[in-house]
Scaffold this motif. Structure first.
Motif, PDB file in Angstrom:
ATOM      1  N   VAL A   1      60.676  -2.155  69.529  1.00 53.62           N
ATOM      2  CA  VAL A   1      60.957  -3.295  68.645  1.00 53.62           C
ATOM      3  C   VAL A   1      62.373  -3.217  68.095  1.00 53.62           C
ATOM      4  O   VAL A   1      63.005  -2.154  68.099  1.00 53.62           O
ATOM      5  N   ASP A   2      62.850  -4.343  67.595  1.00 49.68           N
ATOM      6  CA  ASP A   2      64.130  -4.406  66.900  1.00 49.68           C
ATOM      7  C   ASP A   2      63.831  -4.338  65.407  1.00 49.68           C
ATOM      8  O   ASP A   2      63.380  -5.312  64.807  1.00 49.68           O
ATOM      9  N   TRP A   3      64.046  -3.171  64.824  1.00 52.75           N
ATOM     10  CA  TRP A   3      63.713  -2.968  63.414  1.00 52.75           C
ATOM     11  C   TRP A   3      64.536  -3.843  62.482  1.00 52.75           C
ATOM     12  O   TRP A   3      64.192  -3.988  61.311  1.00 52.75           O
ATOM     13  N   THR A   4      65.637  -4.429  62.961  1.00 51.58           N
ATOM     14  CA  THR A   4      66.458  -5.299  62.116  1.00 51.58           C
ATOM     15  C   THR A   4      65.927  -6.725  62.068  1.00 51.58           C
ATOM     16  O   THR A   4      66.399  -7.523  61.266  1.00 51.58           O
ATOM     17  N   ALA A   5      64.955  -7.050  62.910  1.00 49.24           N
ATOM     18  CA  ALA A   5      64.398  -8.410  62.953  1.00 49.24           C
ATOM     19  C   ALA A   5      63.524  -8.669  61.729  1.00 49.24           C
ATOM     20  O   ALA A   5      62.765  -7.781  61.304  1.00 49.24           O
ATOM     21  N   PRO A   6      63.630  -9.864  61.141  1.00 48.96           N
ATOM     22  CA  PRO A   6      62.853 -10.184  59.942  1.00 48.96           C
ATOM     23  C   PRO A   6      61.343  -9.984  60.110  1.00 48.96           C
ATOM     24  O   PRO A   6      60.663  -9.583  59.165  1.00 48.96           O
ATOM     25  N   GLU A   7      60.826 -10.218  61.301  1.00 48.29           N
ATOM     26  CA  GLU A   7      59.377 -10.075  61.504  1.00 48.29           C
ATOM     27  C   GLU A   7      58.897  -8.631  61.432  1.00 48.29           C
ATOM     28  O   GLU A   7      57.701  -8.372  61.402  1.00 48.29           O
ATOM     29  N   GLN A   8      59.816  -7.667  61.378  1.00 44.50           N
ATOM     30  CA  GLN A   8      59.441  -6.256  61.265  1.00 44.50           C
ATOM     31  C   GLN A   8      59.352  -5.787  59.817  1.00 44.50           C
ATOM     32  O   GLN A   8      59.008  -4.630  59.555  1.00 44.50           O
ATOM     33  N   ALA A   9      59.643  -6.667  58.871  1.00 43.08           N
ATOM     34  CA  ALA A   9      59.663  -6.280  57.450  1.00 43.08           C
ATOM     35  C   ALA A   9      58.343  -5.649  57.012  1.00 43.08           C
ATOM     36  O   ALA A   9      58.336  -4.659  56.283  1.00 43.08           O
ATOM     37  N   GLY A  10      57.236  -6.196  57.449  1.00 42.05           N
ATOM     38  CA  GLY A  10      55.933  -5.652  57.070  1.00 42.05           C
ATOM     39  C   GLY A  10      55.737  -4.243  57.591  1.00 42.05           C
ATOM     40  O   GLY A  10      55.259  -3.357  56.865  1.00 42.05           O
ATOM     41  N   ASP A  11      56.122  -4.001  58.853  1.00 36.88           N
ATOM     42  CA  ASP A  11      55.998  -2.656  59.426  1.00 36.88           C
ATOM     43  C   ASP A  11      56.935  -1.675  58.741  1.00 36.88           C
ATOM     44  O   ASP A  11      56.600  -0.497  58.576  1.00 36.88           O
ATOM     45  N   LEU A  12      58.114  -2.143  58.366  1.00 36.28           N
ATOM     46  CA  LEU A  12      59.081  -1.252  57.712  1.00 36.28           C
ATOM     47  C   LEU A  12      58.587  -0.749  56.365  1.00 36.28           C
ATOM     48  O   LEU A  12      58.968   0.340  55.933  1.00 36.28           O
ATOM     49  N   GLN A  13      57.724  -1.513  55.714  1.00 37.46           N
ATOM     50  CA  GLN A  13      57.214  -1.097  54.412  1.00 37.46           C
ATOM     51  C   GLN A  13      56.504   0.248  54.508  1.00 37.46           C
ATOM     52  O   GLN A  13      56.645   1.098  53.641  1.00 37.46           O
ATOM     53  N   GLY A  14      55.766   0.464  55.585  1.00 40.06           N
ATOM     54  CA  GLY A  14      55.091   1.744  55.780  1.00 40.06           C
ATOM     55  C   GLY A  14      56.071   2.903  55.868  1.00 40.06           C
ATOM     56  O   GLY A  14      55.816   3.991  55.346  1.00 40.06           O
ATOM     57  N   TYR A  15      57.212   2.676  56.514  1.00 42.43           N
ATOM     58  CA  TYR A  15      58.231   3.722  56.619  1.00 42.43           C
ATOM     59  C   TYR A  15      58.934   3.940  55.283  1.00 42.43           C
ATOM     60  O   TYR A  15      59.288   5.072  54.939  1.00 42.43           O
ATOM     61  N   GLU A  16      59.116   2.872  54.520  1.00 46.31           N
ATOM     62  CA  GLU A  16      59.697   3.024  53.179  1.00 46.31           C
ATOM     63  C   GLU A  16      58.747   3.813  52.278  1.00 46.31           C
ATOM     64  O   GLU A  16      59.191   4.676  51.510  1.00 46.31           O
ATOM     65  N   ASP A  17      57.452   3.537  52.402  1.00 44.58           N
ATOM     66  CA  ASP A  17      56.462   4.294  51.635  1.00 44.58           C
ATOM     67  C   ASP A  17      56.498   5.771  52.025  1.00 44.58           C
ATOM     68  O   ASP A  17      56.434   6.656  51.171  1.00 44.58           O
ATOM     69  N   PHE A  18      56.597   6.046  53.339  1.00 45.00           N
ATOM     70  CA  PHE A  18      56.686   7.424  53.805  1.00 45.00           C
ATOM     71  C   PHE A  18      57.931   8.094  53.235  1.00 45.00           C
ATOM     72  O   PHE A  18      57.873   9.242  52.764  1.00 45.00           O
ATOM     73  N   ALA A  19      59.062   7.404  53.270  1.00 43.81           N
ATOM     74  CA  ALA A  19      60.318   7.981  52.775  1.00 43.81           C
ATOM     75  C   ALA A  19      60.206   8.370  51.300  1.00 43.81           C
ATOM     76  O   ALA A  19      60.724   9.407  50.887  1.00 43.81           O
TER      77      ALA A  19
END
Length: 116
Positions: free
Chosen positions: A13-31
């Motif tokens: 996936v392209d993590w910079t794409a707006p549609e990935q915002a929901g998935d990125l939240q899990g990584y922010e929580d992990f961080a």
């Protein structure tokens, strides 16, 4: 303490794409939850942006490049974390908190620390 790299393998996936915002939240929580052991890490652009480099004939030979990854797979290397943990057991426990472990894979490896 030893260092471990946690390589994340997920769908490509392209993590910079707006549609990935929901998935990125899990990584922010992990961080946030693993901040005490994280020493670095980054997400990677999709494999379509990769360039594979080979040198034909060994050292000093012709440099040959090709677009994309070495092999097509269901899951791609999409990021990494550098973790400072007491041991492999702790690194595995921490890596289990990565969303990639729930819907992909996380490869954990010890890092060789050469003298400066």
């Amino acid at each position: 303490m030893p260092l471990y790299v946690a390589l994340t393998y997920t769908r490509d996936v392209d993590w910079t794409a707006p549609e990935q915002a929901g998935d990125l939240q899990g990584y922010e929580d992990f961080a946030k939850s693993a901040a005490a052991v994280i020493r670095g890490g980054q997400a990677l652009y999709p494999t379509a942006t990769a360039t594979t480099v080979r040198v034909s004939g060994g050292k000093g030979g012709d440099v040959v490049t090709s677009d994309g990854p070495y092999a097509e797979t269901k899951e791609a290397l999409t990021g990494f974390y550098l973790l400072e943990c007491a041991d492999l057991d702790e690194a595995v426990k921490m890596s289990a908190g990565l969303p990639a472990a729930w819907d992909g894979a996380v490869e954990v490896r010890p890092v060789i620390q050469f003298p400066a």
